[in-house]
Design a protein around this motif. Structure first.
Motif, short mmCIF file in Angstrom:
data_model
loop_
_atom_site.label_atom_id
_atom_site.label_comp_id
_atom_site.label_asym_id
_atom_site.label_seq_id
_atom_site.Cartn_x
_atom_site.Cartn_y
_atom_site.Cartn_z
N PRO A 1 0.86 -1.18 0.00
CA PRO A 1 0.00 0.00 0.00
C PRO A 1 0.90 1.24 0.00
N LEU A 2 0.36 2.35 -0.45
CA LEU A 2 1.13 3.60 -0.42
C LEU A 2 1.08 4.15 1.00
N VAL B 1 -1.37 0.00 -4.04
CA VAL B 1 -2.71 0.60 -3.88
C VAL B 1 -2.60 1.87 -3.04
N CYS C 1 -7.92 3.12 -4.40
CA CYS C 1 -8.14 1.80 -3.77
C CYS C 1 -7.93 1.93 -2.26
N GLY C 2 -8.77 2.73 -1.61
CA GLY C 2 -8.57 3.04 -0.20
C GLY C 2 -9.05 1.99 0.78
N THR C 3 -9.98 1.14 0.34
CA THR C 3 -10.50 0.07 1.21
C THR C 3 -10.66 -1.19 0.34
#
Ligand SMILES: Cc1cc2nc3c(=O)[nH]c(=O)nc-3n(C[C@H](O)[C@H](O)[C@H](O)COP(=O)(O)O)c2cc1C
Length: 178
Positions: free
Chosen positions: A83-84, A119, A155-157
């Protein structure tokens, strides 16, 4: 190919895992051998910078990196999945990369195929600029052969990610990787 996915998210069922599994499903169907390593929960400590390894030798730290080092040197392809986090990769994945220090020469000599799966919550066009630059610089320095990137904007969740096009893209990427 023998493909090793370094899954760098602390969320085992999160968005990074969704893309990792989609890539793995496609690659498995194409006949590749896949191993996903949960590096975020592995017993891998940060490099202490002692350089007792001389950039190629045993590391003084006896932890999970001993096994992972052998797995990396046995692989044909490495997939960095993260993830970022503040516009870079997670600290957990970076800790693994820093430990490449103890097998720097043998890693360079392998010219491994690599890919990046990432993401982020943000969907601005600059979201992945820093991570993309870092990944491309690693490819250049380590002599990797880049096979591509899936950058999951917005794509936060997990539910946002499941609804996105990136799941299919990651699957197709895995299916077509050579
Ligand atoms: C510590 C932390 C830092 C984050 N930094 C960023 C960021 O810089 N930019 C961004 O768009 N999203 C950021 N996010 C959001 C995550 O990248 C995003 O929610 C991602 O889907 C999480 O993936 P996961 O489900 O695999 O954990 C951050 C989240 C956390 C917890």
């Amino acid at each position: 190919m023998n493909i090793l996915i370094l899954q760098g998210s602390p969320n085992q069922n999160g968005s990074t895992a969704i893309l990792s599994h989609a890539f793995a499903d496609g690659a498995r169907e194409a006949g590749h051998s896949i191993h996903i390593v949960d590096v975020a929960h592995a017993n891998i400590h940060p490099c202490t910078g002692c350089v007792a390894c001389g950039y190629e030798g045993p590391c003084v730290q006896k932890d999970g990196m001993e096994t992972l080092r052998a797995q990396i040197l046995d692989a044909d392809m490495l997939v960095f999945a993260t993830p970022l986090y503040y516009y870079g990769m997670t600290a957990q994945l970076k800790a693994v990369i820093d430990r490449f220090c103890a097998f720097n020469s043998s890693l360079h000599a392998k010219h491994l195929a690599t890919a990046l799966l990432a993401v982020a919550w943000n969907s601005s066009d600059w979201t992945f600029d820093a991570l993309d630059a870092h990944y491309k610089t690693l490819v250049r320095y380590c002599g990797f052969q880049d096979k591509g990137e899936i950058l999951g904007y917005g794509c936060g969740t997990p539910s946002m990610t499941k609804r996105s096009l990136y799941v299919t893209q990651a699957y197709q990427f895995g299916k077509n990787v050579r």
